[in-house]
Scaffold this motif. Structure first.
Motif, PDB file in Angstrom:
ATOM      1  N   GLU A 139       9.673 -23.896 -12.337  1.00 26.86           N
ATOM      2  CA  GLU A 139      10.567 -23.090 -11.817  1.00 26.86           C
ATOM      3  C   GLU A 139      10.583 -23.231 -10.189  1.00 26.86           C
ATOM      4  N   THR A 140      11.858 -23.017  -9.745  1.00 30.36           N
ATOM      5  CA  THR A 140      11.899 -23.371  -8.293  1.00 30.36           C
ATOM      6  C   THR A 140      13.217 -22.578  -7.618  1.00 30.36           C
ATOM      7  N   THR A 141      13.464 -22.623  -6.290  1.00 33.40           N
ATOM      8  CA  THR A 141      14.864 -22.350  -5.659  1.00 33.40           C
ATOM      9  C   THR A 141      15.520 -23.285  -5.190  1.00 33.40           C
ATOM     10  N   LEU A 142      16.921 -23.163  -5.224  1.00 34.16           N
ATOM     11  CA  LEU A 142      17.837 -24.352  -4.508  1.00 34.16           C
ATOM     12  C   LEU A 142      18.555 -23.517  -3.810  1.00 34.16           C
ATOM     13  N   TRP A 143      18.510 -23.707  -2.372  1.00 30.77           N
ATOM     14  CA  TRP A 143      19.379 -23.167  -1.400  1.00 30.77           C
ATOM     15  C   TRP A 143      20.426 -24.108  -0.879  1.00 30.77           C
ATOM     16  N   SER A 144      21.874 -23.401  -0.644  1.00 30.81           N
ATOM     17  CA  SER A 144      22.764 -24.538  -0.102  1.00 30.81           C
ATOM     18  C   SER A 144      22.835 -23.883   1.383  1.00 30.81           C
ATOM     19  N   ALA A 145      23.199 -24.858   2.350  1.00 26.02           N
ATOM     20  CA  ALA A 145      23.501 -24.604   3.611  1.00 26.02           C
ATOM     21  C   ALA A 145      24.793 -23.767   3.968  1.00 26.02           C
ATOM     22  N   TYR A 146      25.616 -23.961   2.710  1.00 28.05           N
ATOM     23  CA  TYR A 146      27.173 -23.387   2.968  1.00 28.05           C
ATOM     24  C   TYR A 146      27.290 -22.476   1.845  1.00 28.05           C
ATOM     25  N   ASN A 147      27.969 -21.572   2.283  1.00 26.23           N
ATOM     26  CA  ASN A 147      28.502 -20.410   1.546  1.00 26.23           C
ATOM     27  C   ASN A 147      29.933 -20.419   1.058  1.00 26.23           C
ATOM     28  N   HIS A 148      30.475 -21.726   1.130  1.00 24.99           N
ATOM     29  CA  HIS A 148      31.997 -21.857   0.827  1.00 24.99           C
ATOM     30  C   HIS A 148      31.885 -22.215  -0.679  1.00 24.99           C
ATOM     31  N   LEU A 162      24.159 -28.962  -9.790  1.00 26.58           N
ATOM     32  CA  LEU A 162      22.923 -29.105  -9.776  1.00 26.58           C
ATOM     33  C   LEU A 162      21.824 -28.494 -10.571  1.00 26.58           C
ATOM     34  N   GLN A 163      22.121 -27.149 -10.584  1.00 23.70           N
ATOM     35  CA  GLN A 163      21.283 -26.212 -11.433  1.00 23.70           C
ATOM     36  C   GLN A 163      21.434 -26.592 -12.911  1.00 23.70           C
ATOM     37  N   GLN A 164      22.561 -26.821 -13.373  1.00 20.12           N
ATOM     38  CA  GLN A 164      22.834 -27.184 -14.748  1.00 20.12           C
ATOM     39  C   GLN A 164      22.192 -28.654 -15.132  1.00 20.12           C
ATOM     40  N   GLN A 165      22.264 -29.494 -14.109  1.00 21.09           N
ATOM     41  CA  GLN A 165      21.590 -30.781 -14.412  1.00 21.09           C
ATOM     42  C   GLN A 165      20.110 -30.792 -14.168  1.00 21.09           C
ATOM     43  N   LEU A 166      19.746 -30.019 -13.597  1.00 17.12           N
ATOM     44  CA  LEU A 166      18.255 -29.933 -13.512  1.00 17.12           C
ATOM     45  C   LEU A 166      17.827 -29.212 -14.548  1.00 17.12           C
ATOM     46  N   SER A 167      18.452 -28.219 -15.261  1.00 19.10           N
ATOM     47  CA  SER A 167      17.805 -27.546 -16.628  1.00 19.10           C
ATOM     48  C   SER A 167      17.678 -28.549 -17.477  1.00 19.10           C
ATOM     49  N   VAL A 168      18.272 -29.583 -17.471  1.00 17.43           N
ATOM     50  CA  VAL A 168      18.480 -30.444 -18.663  1.00 17.43           C
ATOM     51  C   VAL A 168      16.914 -31.222 -18.714  1.00 17.43           C
ATOM     52  N   VAL A 169      16.220 -31.667 -17.766  1.00 18.57           N
ATOM     53  CA  VAL A 169      14.923 -31.887 -17.443  1.00 18.57           C
ATOM     54  C   VAL A 169      13.847 -30.727 -17.583  1.00 18.57           C
ATOM     55  N   LYS A 177      13.915 -25.206 -13.715  1.00 25.57           N
ATOM     56  CA  LYS A 177      14.810 -24.202 -13.765  1.00 25.57           C
ATOM     57  C   LYS A 177      15.016 -23.721 -12.225  1.00 25.57           C
ATOM     58  N   ALA A 178      16.007 -23.664 -11.830  1.00 26.05           N
ATOM     59  CA  ALA A 178      16.240 -23.357 -10.307  1.00 26.05           C
ATOM     60  C   ALA A 178      17.081 -22.341 -10.041  1.00 26.05           C
ATOM     61  N   GLN A 179      16.676 -21.400  -9.509  1.00 18.19           N
ATOM     62  CA  GLN A 179      17.298 -20.104  -8.878  1.00 18.19           C
ATOM     63  C   GLN A 179      18.152 -20.316  -7.647  1.00 18.19           C
TER      64      GLN A 179
END
Length: 511
Positions: A346-355, A365-372, A375-377
């Protein structure tokens, strides 16, 4: 050497909020994707704020719309044979918007300011090799460097290397970022933080006959669909970026033109290599295999991007083609198992952009990572959060950033500024933008040696070696190089996207 939101209907309703302001007949309204951080380019870390600052600021050197370097406030320059001294002849008769004369003392005041570490300006790292700036006479300035720096003139073309009125620097001090005064075509009028920045024609501008419009209003509009709606209603004359999902619709509007321009904008996810599990090279390699870049291009970018082919985009000088990194989730799971994470983590994934596009990307990216099994918040940071939690963090050991989606363009057009601020060990935040906290002694050495040589063959070899090591170490998930998708009303001419995602509006005209 002398060198002369939702559905479109809802977005339309939302855009009505921008109607109350009355604009001049020759007012150009530009809708952009984010709020601005500061109008002090020497203390700015984002391309957008620096692009807007071009309204009132200019530097000794600059780039045209194709990123070709050219003199601006300088007439010419000469370099010493040892590469330690650069002497610039300046244009004469130019005044700042407050009436102060532009001269060598003004240039000296600006570079003395940025090279003083006590001032803690965010662009200090870009200029710290300058050991002395001298006003030889009113129209001649000489820079002396600590060591040879082959990218120096390119660095002076960077959008942060502007000349601010020395009188304004003295008057406003640390608040110069809210009170800009330069030599540019427009002078600052007003900044309402989340609403707009307004600039108006500078009657004393040194290029006679310019600018050809009265005002420019820069509007931050975070929601992609709202920006598209503003173009359709005529509330904006130019917008960037156009959301890919709106591009086909906007192409059908007879009063609009959509442009997909090539860029040097690299999108990637930095991985905090100082923290588990990202300190393990096998984990970082696995994450590169886990992301389907072709699908990312189609699903999120609407085809307006290409999978990243290396550490440095191909149109940046001294780039090396190394990829793209293949999609192989089976290989990703194998590598995670070898690294001691058979069930992922489990980890966190931040974006530098909120648009909207930034949010879509981290969700993809969250969905792709979950396949392997990863689990990214996810969290899309606002501008202030980005500065506080990532860019201004003082201690690498306690940095909260783990996976960080961000982008970069080398606004010097050269590989040094595509690598050193992002991947050299000297560039950990807050010094620069190495948000992966990546450190490789051989990479550091190659970058330093490349800066110190003027031998093109040797420089090419050194940069290639560095890029190959970085690609293998995988401190990032290498994603895409995007195209710059913008829209303009057909009565607007002379407003362009530049390859670094900045703007060129020297010749802007509203018919």
């Amino acid at each position: 050497m002398k060198h002369a939101l939702t559905k479109l209907s809802a977005a339309l309703a939302l855009s009505a909020a921008f109607v109350p302001h009355a604009f001049a007949a020759k007012d150009v309204v530009v809708a952009v994707f984010s709020n601005f951080t500061t109008m002090d380019p020497y203390d700015s870390q984002d391309t957008l704020s620096q692009a807007v600052a071009k309204s009132f600021y200019q530097g000794l050197m600059g780039f045209d719309k194709n990123m070709k370097m050219a003199p601006v406030l300088a007439e010419s320059y000469t370099a010493s044979k040892d590469g330690l001294s650069y002497t610039f002849k300046l244009k004469k008769g130019i005044k700042f918007q407050d009436g102060t004369d532009f001269n060598a003392e003004a240039v000296k005041a600006n570079f003395d300011r940025v090279t003083n570490p006590d001032n803690k300006l965010k662009r200090y790292a870009l200029y710290k090799n300058i050991t002395k700036t001298e006003a030889v006479d009113a129209s001649t300035v000489r820079f002396t460097l600590k060591e040879p720096f082959s990218a120096f003139v390119n660095t002076l073309a960077h959008p942060s290397a502007v000349i601010i009125s020395p009188a304004a620097l003295q008057k406003f001090g640390k608040t110069i970022g809210q009170n800009p005064v330069g030599t540019g075509p427009f002078k600052f009028v007003e900044w309402k933080q989340t609403d707009y920045i307004k600039v108006e024609k500078f009657a004393g501008y040194w290029r006679k006959g310019y600018p050809k419009v009265d005002t420019i209003t820069w509007r931050p509009v975070v929601d992609n669909n709202s920006r598209a709606a503003m173009m359709q209603t005529g509330e904006a004359n130019f917008t960037y970026p156009v959301p890919p999902e709106q591009a086909e619709l906007l192409k059908t509007k007879p009063n609009l033109e959509i442009t997909a321009a090539p860029s040097i904008v690299h999108r990637y996810v930095s991985l905090n290599t100082q923290q588990k599990p990202f300190d393990n090279p096998k984990v970082r390699e696995a994450l590169n295999y886990a992301i389907n870049k072709e699908a990312l291009v189609k699903v999120v970018f609407g085809g307006y991007a290409i999978p990243a082919e290396g550490v440095v985009p191909k149109d940046v000088a001294y780039s090396t083609k190394l990829g793209p990194w293949p999609y192989n989730p089976v290989k990703a799971r194998e590598l995670l198992k070898e690294a001691g994470y058979p069930n992922g983590f489990e980890t966190t994934l931040w974006s530098a952009y909120n648009h909207s596009t930034g949010q879509k990307i981290i969700q993809f990216l969250q969905q792709q990572l979950s396949v392997v099994g990863v689990k990214a918040q996810v969290l899309a940071l606002e501008a202030g959060q980005r500065v506080e939690r990532v860019e201004s963090w003082q201690d690498p050991a306690t940095a909260p950033v783990r996976m960080y989606y961000v982008g970069w363009s080398s606004s010097t057009g050269e590989a040094d500024w595509a690598m050193r601020p992002l991947l050299a060990s000297e560039s950990f935040p807050p010094n620069a933008f190495n948000t992966a906290y990546y450190k490789n002694a051989e990479v550091d050495a190659d970058i330093a040696k490349a800066l110190a040589t003027v031998d093109t063959t040797e420089k090419t070899k050194l940069y290639a070696n560095a890029q190959q090591r970085i690609w293998k170490d995988a401190p990032w998930i290498f994603l895409v190089t995007e195209q710059l998708l913008s829209a303009r009303s057909k009565n607007l001419n002379g407003f362009y996207m530049m390859p670094d995602a900045s703007f060129n509006f020297d010749e802007v005209e509203l018919k």
